[in-house]
Design a protein around this motif. Structure first.
Motif, mmCIF file in Angstrom:
data_model
loop_
_atom_site.group_PDB
_atom_site.id
_atom_site.type_symbol
_atom_site.label_atom_id
_atom_site.label_comp_id
_atom_site.label_asym_id
_atom_site.label_seq_id
_atom_site.Cartn_x
_atom_site.Cartn_y
_atom_site.Cartn_z
ATOM 1 N N ALA A 215 0.826 -1.203 0.000
ATOM 2 C CA ALA A 215 0.000 0.000 0.000
ATOM 3 C C ALA A 215 0.863 1.258 0.000
ATOM 4 C CB ALA A 215 -0.912 0.009 1.221
ATOM 5 N N LEU A 216 0.319 2.328 -0.574
ATOM 6 C CA LEU A 216 1.042 3.591 -0.617
ATOM 7 C C LEU A 216 1.306 4.168 0.770
ATOM 8 C CD1 LEU A 216 -0.632 5.373 -3.657
ATOM 9 C CD2 LEU A 216 1.819 4.991 -3.374
ATOM 10 N N ASP A 217 0.453 3.831 1.738
ATOM 11 C CA ASP A 217 0.634 4.385 3.081
ATOM 12 C C ASP A 217 1.526 3.505 3.962
ATOM 13 O OD1 ASP A 217 -1.088 2.276 3.504
ATOM 14 O OD2 ASP A 217 -2.654 3.458 4.497
ATOM 15 N N THR A 218 2.256 2.581 3.352
ATOM 16 C CA THR A 218 3.199 1.751 4.106
ATOM 17 C C THR A 218 4.354 2.608 4.621
ATOM 18 O OG1 THR A 218 2.689 -0.176 2.741
ATOM 19 C CG2 THR A 218 4.760 -0.224 3.980
ATOM 20 N N PRO A 219 4.680 2.524 5.900
ATOM 21 C CA PRO A 219 5.841 3.272 6.404
ATOM 22 C C PRO A 219 7.119 2.861 5.669
ATOM 23 C CG PRO A 219 4.487 2.509 8.218
ATOM 24 C CD PRO A 219 3.947 1.845 6.984
ATOM 25 N N GLY B 42 6.962 7.301 10.817
ATOM 26 C CA GLY B 42 5.675 7.181 10.136
ATOM 27 C C GLY B 42 5.707 7.647 8.695
ATOM 28 N N LEU B 43 6.866 8.101 8.226
ATOM 29 C CA LEU B 43 7.005 8.578 6.846
ATOM 30 C C LEU B 43 6.640 7.471 5.864
ATOM 31 C CD1 LEU B 43 8.084 10.719 4.796
ATOM 32 C CD2 LEU B 43 10.361 9.725 5.160
ATOM 33 N N VAL C 118 6.127 15.530 -0.063
ATOM 34 C CA VAL C 118 5.598 16.110 1.175
ATOM 35 C C VAL C 118 6.173 15.359 2.381
ATOM 36 C CG1 VAL C 118 3.497 17.059 0.180
ATOM 37 C CG2 VAL C 118 3.494 14.684 0.978
ATOM 38 N N SER C 119 7.414 14.930 2.249
ATOM 39 C CA SER C 119 8.051 14.115 3.288
ATOM 40 C C SER C 119 8.422 14.912 4.529
ATOM 41 C CB SER C 119 9.320 13.459 2.738
ATOM 42 O OG SER C 119 10.287 14.452 2.417
ATOM 43 N N VAL D 23 17.812 9.651 5.242
ATOM 44 C CA VAL D 23 17.036 9.385 6.459
ATOM 45 C C VAL D 23 17.837 9.721 7.703
ATOM 46 C CG1 VAL D 23 15.581 7.680 5.334
ATOM 47 C CG2 VAL D 23 17.665 6.913 6.511
ATOM 48 N N ARG D 24 19.147 9.701 7.596
ATOM 49 C CA ARG D 24 19.979 10.100 8.730
ATOM 50 C C ARG D 24 19.813 11.589 9.026
ATOM 51 N NH1 ARG D 24 25.977 8.638 7.758
ATOM 52 N NH2 ARG D 24 25.284 6.513 8.239
#
Length: 329
Positions: free
Chosen positions: A74-78, A95-96, A105-106, A135-136
């Motif tokens: 799914a697109l809403d997968t973290p 939760g990104l 919109v990250s 991500v760091r």
């Protein structure tokens, strides 16, 4: 007015603003699958290959949407669930989601420069290490809060595509999108006869594009392949609906879907900029229209934006020249 006349008029109209002479331009339009192309410039052909810069994002985003569907993700997968090996270095919001990086919109802190990514080298892990740097860096604001164009989002998109596809980003892109859609002239290797980039008429030496940055802007391509990409997206209504649904708020700098800026009548557009090259692409899905223009001159973006606006104007009544030109690539 036909496409050749439009290109000729726009190029001639821009000559005063181009001291080095009129730029080399190849343009194409597809309406309901019926194509027309126009070429202006010596030694060019409709399938001449240009650096397409950030038009690469349309390929990367489309490939990832197809791969997500294939894998049932799914697109809403973290995001951290898909790049779990980066967890020890993860300073971004846990939760990104995949949707938020595709939609720019990250809220990620924009701390990874082009030079930082390039310094990672050309090895097989270079893109993954670029994703680690992103991500760091952590979040500057909560995901989904505000739109901001950041190439680091697409380092992550490429890393997710590779992880889900079980191979390198380049391999998965070719296997999942370029080959099935017969985009045979699109790739990361310099083509046999590339169109040379120019800066105010001065030819620029060819440059390699760093491997860690490829998902955001590394492809070579041509008008027929770009038209085919647009036609393929319009034909896949599920993917199209995902790509063109706005992920931005009314007070954001612009409306944006997944990999595409959005116009007032449902247009989808983006541009690309690299030294020596300017590119632009515009779709009007409800009119089955795909248009693209490529130029080997880094001052040519206003000309390309005006050309594509002219092409779509009879279908929508909207003037998009300034919007296509101003889009942050």
């Amino acid at each position: 007015m036909d496409l050749r006349e439009m290109v000729d008029l726009r190029v001639r109209g821009g000559e005063q603003a181009a001291p080095g002479g009129a730029p080399a331009v190849v343009a194409g339009v597809s309406v309901g699958g019926e194509r027309s192309t126009a070429v202006r410039g010596a030694a060019l052909a409709p399938d001449s290959c240009f650096r397409i810069a950030s038009l690469t994002k349309a390929f990367t985003s489309t490939a990832l949407l197809r791969r997500l569907r294939e894998n049932g993700v799914a697109l809403d997968t973290p995001l951290i669930e898909l790049l779990a090996d980066l967890a020890p270095d993860w300073r971004a919001d846990t939760g990104l989601t995949v949707e938020q990086i595709l939609g720019q919109v990250s809220g990620l802190r924009e701390c990874v420069e082009a030079s930082d990514a390039a310094a990672l080298g050309e090895g097989p892990e270079a893109l993954h290490e670029a994703a680690r740097l992103v991500v760091r860096g952590g979040n500057e604001q909560a995901p989904g809060t505000r739109w901001s164009y950041y190439n680091g989002n697409y380092f992550l998109v490429g890393a997710v595509l590779a992880a889900l596809g079980g191979a390198s980003y380049e391999t998965v892109l070719r296997r999942d999108l370029l080959d099935p859609w017969n985009l045979s002239l699109t790739g990361f290797d310099t083509p046999r006869e590339p169109v040379a980039g120019r800066d105010v008429g001065r030819e620029l030496p060819p440059r390699d594009y760093p491997r860690p940055r490829r998902p955001s802007g590394g492809l070579w391509s041509c008008v027929p392949d770009l038209l085919a990409l647009g036609e393929g997206l319009l034909a896949d209504r599920e993917l199209l609906d995902q790509a063109r649904r706005p992920r931005t708020a009314p007070d954001d700098p612009m409306a944006y879907g997944l990999g595409w800026a959005l116009g007032p009548s449902g247009q989808m557009y983006l541009n690309g900029r690299l030294p020596g090259y300017r590119t632009a692409m515009l779709l009007v899905p409800d009119k089955d229209l795909v248009s693209v223009a490529l130029a080997a001159e880094q001052t040519a973006l206003p000309l390309l934006a005006r050309l594509l606006s002219d092409v779509q104007y009879p279908f929508t009544g909207d003037d998009l020249g300034a919007a296509v030109d101003a889009f942050a690539a």
